[in-house]
Design a protein around this motif. Structure first.
Motif, PDB file in Angstrom:
ATOM      1  N   PRO A  10      74.952  32.608 -10.445  1.00  0.00           N
ATOM      2  CA  PRO A  10      73.853  32.380 -11.390  1.00  0.00           C
ATOM      3  C   PRO A  10      72.770  33.443 -11.343  1.00  0.00           C
ATOM      4  CG  PRO A  10      74.427  30.359 -10.215  1.00  0.00           C
ATOM      5  CD  PRO A  10      75.170  31.469  -9.544  1.00  0.00           C
ATOM      6  N   ASP A  11      72.509  34.010 -10.175  1.00  0.00           N
ATOM      7  CA  ASP A  11      71.457  35.017 -10.074  1.00  0.00           C
ATOM      8  C   ASP A  11      71.761  36.273 -10.897  1.00  0.00           C
ATOM      9  OD1 ASP A  11      70.090  33.338  -8.429  1.00  0.00           O
ATOM     10  OD2 ASP A  11      70.647  34.368  -6.564  1.00  0.00           O
ATOM     11  N   TYR A  12      73.037  36.472 -11.195  1.00  0.00           N
ATOM     12  CA  TYR A  12      73.443  37.625 -11.991  1.00  0.00           C
ATOM     13  C   TYR A  12      72.801  37.577 -13.385  1.00  0.00           C
ATOM     14  CZ  TYR A  12      76.779  41.533 -12.318  1.00  0.00           C
ATOM     15  OH  TYR A  12      77.351  42.776 -12.373  1.00  0.00           O
ATOM     16  N   LEU A  13      72.473  36.363 -13.838  1.00  0.00           N
ATOM     17  CA  LEU A  13      71.941  36.178 -15.190  1.00  0.00           C
ATOM     18  C   LEU A  13      70.417  36.216 -15.244  1.00  0.00           C
ATOM     19  CD1 LEU A  13      74.143  35.820 -17.352  1.00  0.00           C
ATOM     20  CD2 LEU A  13      74.919  34.934 -15.145  1.00  0.00           C
ATOM     21  N   ALA A  14      69.784  36.588 -14.120  1.00  0.00           N
ATOM     22  CA  ALA A  14      68.316  36.636 -14.073  1.00  0.00           C
ATOM     23  C   ALA A  14      67.703  37.548 -15.138  1.00  0.00           C
ATOM     24  CB  ALA A  14      67.860  37.076 -12.684  1.00  0.00           C
ATOM     25  N   PRO A  15      68.366  38.652 -15.550  1.00  0.00           N
ATOM     26  CA  PRO A  15      67.772  39.497 -16.593  1.00  0.00           C
ATOM     27  C   PRO A  15      67.512  38.778 -17.915  1.00  0.00           C
ATOM     28  CG  PRO A  15      69.477  40.718 -15.434  1.00  0.00           C
ATOM     29  CD  PRO A  15      69.568  39.298 -14.949  1.00  0.00           C
ATOM     30  N   LEU A  16      68.086  37.599 -18.100  1.00  0.00           N
ATOM     31  CA  LEU A  16      67.843  36.867 -19.340  1.00  0.00           C
ATOM     32  C   LEU A  16      66.403  36.348 -19.426  1.00  0.00           C
ATOM     33  CD1 LEU A  16      71.193  34.884 -19.688  1.00  0.00           C
ATOM     34  CD2 LEU A  16      70.476  36.942 -20.926  1.00  0.00           C
ATOM     35  N   ASP A  17      65.644  36.499 -18.340  1.00  0.00           N
ATOM     36  CA  ASP A  17      64.222  36.149 -18.380  1.00  0.00           C
ATOM     37  C   ASP A  17      63.346  37.341 -18.762  1.00  0.00           C
ATOM     38  OD1 ASP A  17      64.250  33.419 -17.743  1.00  0.00           O
ATOM     39  OD2 ASP A  17      64.539  33.867 -15.601  1.00  0.00           O
ATOM     40  N   LEU A  18      63.961  38.507 -18.984  1.00  0.00           N
ATOM     41  CA  LEU A  18      63.198  39.727 -19.224  1.00  0.00           C
ATOM     42  C   LEU A  18      63.164  40.093 -20.701  1.00  0.00           C
ATOM     43  CD1 LEU A  18      64.681  41.883 -16.305  1.00  0.00           C
ATOM     44  CD2 LEU A  18      62.585  40.495 -16.276  1.00  0.00           C
ATOM     45  N   SER A  19      62.240  40.962 -21.046  1.00  0.00           N
ATOM     46  CA  SER A  19      62.179  41.623 -22.343  1.00  0.00           C
ATOM     47  C   SER A  19      62.192  40.621 -23.496  1.00  0.00           C
ATOM     48  CB  SER A  19      63.336  42.623 -22.454  1.00  0.00           C
ATOM     49  OG  SER A  19      63.219  43.433 -23.594  1.00  0.00           O
ATOM     50  N   LEU A  20      62.799  41.018 -24.616  1.00  0.00           N
ATOM     51  CA  LEU A  20      62.757  40.185 -25.820  1.00  0.00           C
ATOM     52  C   LEU A  20      63.491  38.864 -25.638  1.00  0.00           C
ATOM     53  CD1 LEU A  20      63.296  42.796 -28.698  1.00  0.00           C
ATOM     54  CD2 LEU A  20      61.184  41.637 -28.034  1.00  0.00           C
ATOM     55  N   ILE A  21      64.561  38.865 -24.838  1.00  0.00           N
ATOM     56  CA  ILE A  21      65.301  37.622 -24.632  1.00  0.00           C
ATOM     57  C   ILE A  21      64.433  36.638 -23.850  1.00  0.00           C
ATOM     58  CG2 ILE A  21      67.441  36.603 -23.811  1.00  0.00           C
ATOM     59  CD1 ILE A  21      67.710  38.747 -26.036  1.00  0.00           C
ATOM     60  N   GLY A  22      63.769  37.126 -22.801  1.00  0.00           N
ATOM     61  CA  GLY A  22      62.874  36.251 -22.048  1.00  0.00           C
ATOM     62  C   GLY A  22      61.740  35.733 -22.899  1.00  0.00           C
ATOM     63  N   ARG A  25      62.992  32.995 -25.166  1.00  0.00           N
ATOM     64  CA  ARG A  25      63.123  31.733 -24.432  1.00  0.00           C
ATOM     65  C   ARG A  25      61.768  31.065 -24.266  1.00  0.00           C
ATOM     66  NH1 ARG A  25      66.802  32.728 -19.125  1.00  0.00           N
ATOM     67  NH2 ARG A  25      66.925  30.438 -19.179  1.00  0.00           N
ATOM     68  N   ALA A  26      60.769  31.871 -23.900  1.00  0.00           N
ATOM     69  CA  ALA A  26      59.433  31.312 -23.685  1.00  0.00           C
ATOM     70  C   ALA A  26      58.838  30.764 -24.980  1.00  0.00           C
ATOM     71  CB  ALA A  26      58.515  32.384 -23.099  1.00  0.00           C
ATOM     72  N   ASP A  27      59.196  31.409 -26.108  1.00  0.00           N
ATOM     73  CA  ASP A  27      58.658  30.983 -27.400  1.00  0.00           C
ATOM     74  C   ASP A  27      59.466  29.854 -28.033  1.00  0.00           C
ATOM     75  OD1 ASP A  27      56.730  32.909 -27.118  1.00  0.00           O
ATOM     76  OD2 ASP A  27      57.688  34.365 -28.469  1.00  0.00           O
ATOM     77  N   GLY A  28      60.534  29.425 -27.376  1.00  0.00           N
ATOM     78  CA  GLY A  28      61.335  28.328 -27.900  1.00  0.00           C
ATOM     79  C   GLY A  28      62.280  28.719 -29.015  1.00  0.00           C
ATOM     80  N   LEU A  29      62.532  30.020 -29.184  1.00  0.00           N
ATOM     81  CA  LEU A  29      63.455  30.456 -30.235  1.00  0.00           C
ATOM     82  C   LEU A  29      64.910  30.269 -29.818  1.00  0.00           C
ATOM     83  CD1 LEU A  29      61.641  33.751 -31.296  1.00  0.00           C
ATOM     84  CD2 LEU A  29      61.536  31.498 -32.388  1.00  0.00           C
ATOM     85  N   VAL A  30      65.158  30.188 -28.526  1.00  0.00           N
ATOM     86  CA  VAL A  30      66.500  29.969 -28.018  1.00  0.00           C
ATOM     87  C   VAL A  30      66.393  29.242 -26.679  1.00  0.00           C
ATOM     88  CG1 VAL A  30      66.577  32.199 -26.800  1.00  0.00           C
ATOM     89  CG2 VAL A  30      68.716  31.089 -27.470  1.00  0.00           C
ATOM     90  N   THR A  31      67.361  28.391 -26.411  1.00  0.00           N
ATOM     91  CA  THR A  31      67.452  27.713 -25.120  1.00  0.00           C
ATOM     92  C   THR A  31      68.677  28.245 -24.392  1.00  0.00           C
ATOM     93  OG1 THR A  31      66.422  25.712 -25.999  1.00  0.00           O
ATOM     94  CG2 THR A  31      67.683  25.493 -23.956  1.00  0.00           C
ATOM     95  N   ILE A  32      68.474  28.784 -23.193  1.00  0.00           N
ATOM     96  CA  ILE A  32      69.585  29.338 -22.425  1.00  0.00           C
ATOM     97  C   ILE A  32      69.674  28.610 -21.096  1.00  0.00           C
ATOM     98  CG2 ILE A  32      70.538  31.404 -21.332  1.00  0.00           C
ATOM     99  CD1 ILE A  32      69.056  33.092 -23.370  1.00  0.00           C
ATOM    100  N   GLY A  33      70.832  28.030 -20.841  1.00  0.00           N
ATOM    101  CA  GLY A  33      71.082  27.365 -19.567  1.00  0.00           C
ATOM    102  C   GLY A  33      72.087  28.134 -18.752  1.00  0.00           C
ATOM    103  N   VAL A  34      71.801  28.339 -17.479  1.00  0.00           N
ATOM    104  CA  VAL A  34      72.720  29.021 -16.570  1.00  0.00           C
ATOM    105  C   VAL A  34      73.189  28.003 -15.531  1.00  0.00           C
ATOM    106  CG1 VAL A  34      73.010  30.900 -14.914  1.00  0.00           C
ATOM    107  CG2 VAL A  34      71.556  31.224 -16.932  1.00  0.00           C
ATOM    108  N   HIS A  35      74.510  27.851 -15.408  1.00  0.00           N
ATOM    109  CA  HIS A  35      75.084  26.781 -14.583  1.00  0.00           C
ATOM    110  C   HIS A  35      76.006  27.376 -13.519  1.00  0.00           C
ATOM    111  CE1 HIS A  35      73.794  24.038 -17.858  1.00  0.00           C
ATOM    112  NE2 HIS A  35      74.208  25.027 -18.643  1.00  0.00           N
TER     113      HIS A  35
END
Length: 449
Positions: A10-22, A25-35
């Protein structure tokens, strides 16, 4: 949109909190779950793999473990994306389709030798699930996490509100018609001796747009010619077709995609093919009112296989032929003077074409299905280069002239695009009929010609 990624790292997906994707997520435009796939295992070793059935190297990820992880995520259907080197190449069209679907999208990141094939088979059997096995390219990584990051970013950046200027999504590589993006520049205008192309600093936005389109097609032809086969040929305008022809691709009438074309010097062995082409195309260029008898007489006298073979051998003839596969589809015939001071054979031409030595572009013909494909422009430019490379008594040719029917405005426009200018008029005979042509000339001493 909801995207879920299942992985043993799961830690491999940490970059999904960065830049425009992050930010999305913060703005609620997309919900991303890492399992974490191991969270659904039941043994104390949290086992997710086993040895391959039938033997072989490595380990295979178990179907039963994946089923436990995926069932709740796909309870309401959606798309199951499985990164694998054996999958179909990921394309912008596929990414656009996923973004437009609204999800849910579940990405299963395999490791080792991959995921038990029954996982894809099982979920593909469901009417409410689409299985997409995809590859980033013809190479192998340790697992699917890099591909999951790529797919997620590719999809999320297309969602409304994620990218600040939506127009930028239309002008990038693979967007729109799928061609590669043109080269981009910014200040400083000069860097280490390299200049920004002048057209981009000219202030002429139309010229800049045309340059960018040409560069986009040129990059695509050079780096990804496979993309040309998926172009919508009906959307190609005349400028696109001329650009593609200059790059070695033409779109004949009725073709579903551009086809490669080559232009080369004719050989004596090409005599039959060029004569057949000449017999088909010469009547199309004859002035109105030319009798069939006069046309047939001219063809039988001047456009025979023997005549074409002799032109191919003659030092004062430059016969260039365009080929699509094994078929001759167009040709040019340029005639060189025998001496530097020899004037054009007709007095009215000699009076308006004064540069010496001067060669005549005697014939420029293409098959009807290649008219409007850009092939004629390619052949005209090619003829200019071929004559410029020729020598008359050791001297370069100074001018290339031609005569074209005064009523054929389309042909005159094509010649002007290739650098020809109007010089005067001439008269000539076909059989018993006298005709008048516009004489146009190309200055071969000018740089860039």
């Amino acid at each position: 949109m909801r995207i879920d990624v299942v992985t043993i790292f799961p830690d491999y997906l940490a970059p999904l909190d960065l830049s425009l994707i992050g930010k999305a997520r913060a703005d609620g435009l997309v919900t991303i779950g890492v399992h974490d796939l191991r969270d659904v295992t039941t043994d104390r070793h949290r086992t997710v793999d086993d040895t391959p059935s039938g033997g072989g190297a490595g380990m295979v990820m178990r179907a039963d473990v994946w089923g436990q992880a995926l069932d709740p995520l796909l309870a309401d259907g959606g798309t199951l994306a499985i990164p694998t080197p054996s999958g179909a190449p990921l394309t912008q069209r596929a990414v656009e389709k996923l973004a437009a679907s609204g999800g849910p999208l579940v990405i299963a990141c395999g490791r080792y030798e991959g995921i038990d094939a029954r996982v894809a088979e099982h979920y593909a059997s469901r009417d409410d699930v689409t299985v997409m096995e995809f590859s980033l390219g013809d190479y192998v990584l340790n697992g699917g996490e890099v591909a999951a990051l790529a797919l997620t970013e590719g999809v999320v950046r297309l969602l409304p509100g994620v990218v600040g200027n939506p127009d930028s999504l239309e002008e990038e590589s693979h967007a729109g018609d799928g061609t590669l993006e043109y080269p981009v520049y910014t200040r400083p205008e000069t860097w280490r001796g390299l200049e920004i192309p002048a057209v981009l600093t000219s202030g002429d936005h139309g010229a800049a747009a045309a340059w960018r389109r040409e560069q986009s097609l040129a990059r695509t032809a050079a780096r990804r010619p496979d993309i040309l086969h998926s172009l919508d040929v009906d959307a190609l305008d005349p400028a696109d077709r001329r650009t593609l022809a200059s790059l070695g691709y033409v779109v004949p009438s009725g073709a579903g995609s551009p086809v490669p074309v080559t232009v080369r010097d004719a050989t004596p062995a090409d005599g039959d093919a060029v004569a057949a082409l000449a017999a088909l195309t010469f009547p199309l260029a004859c002035p109105p009112g030319t009798s069939q008898e006069d046309i047939d007489s001219f063809v039988d006298t001047h456009l025979t296989p023997r005549a074409m073979a002799e032109h191919a051998e003659r030092a004062t003839s430059v016969l260039r032929v365009a080929w699509v596969g094994e078929a001759a589809v167009g040709y040019t015939l340029s005639l060189l003077p025998t001496t530097v001071d020899e004037p054009p054979y007709a007095a009215d031409v000699a009076a308006c074409v004064t540069a010496r030595p001067a060669a005549e572009l005697s014939k420029v013909y293409v098959l009807p299905e290649y008219m409007g494909s850009g092939l004629a422009s390619l052949l005209i430019a090619d003829a200019g280069r071929a004559v410029r490379a020729a020598r008359v008594e050791g001297e370069p040719v100074a001018a290339l002239w031609l005569g074209t029917n005064g009523g054929n405005k389309r042909a005159q426009k094509a010649y002007r695009r290739s650098g020809f200018t109007r010089a005067g008029r001439r008269t000539f005979r076909v059989g018993e009929t006298t005709h008048s042509d516009v004489v146009m000339v190309l200055d071969l001493t000018r740089e860039g010609v």
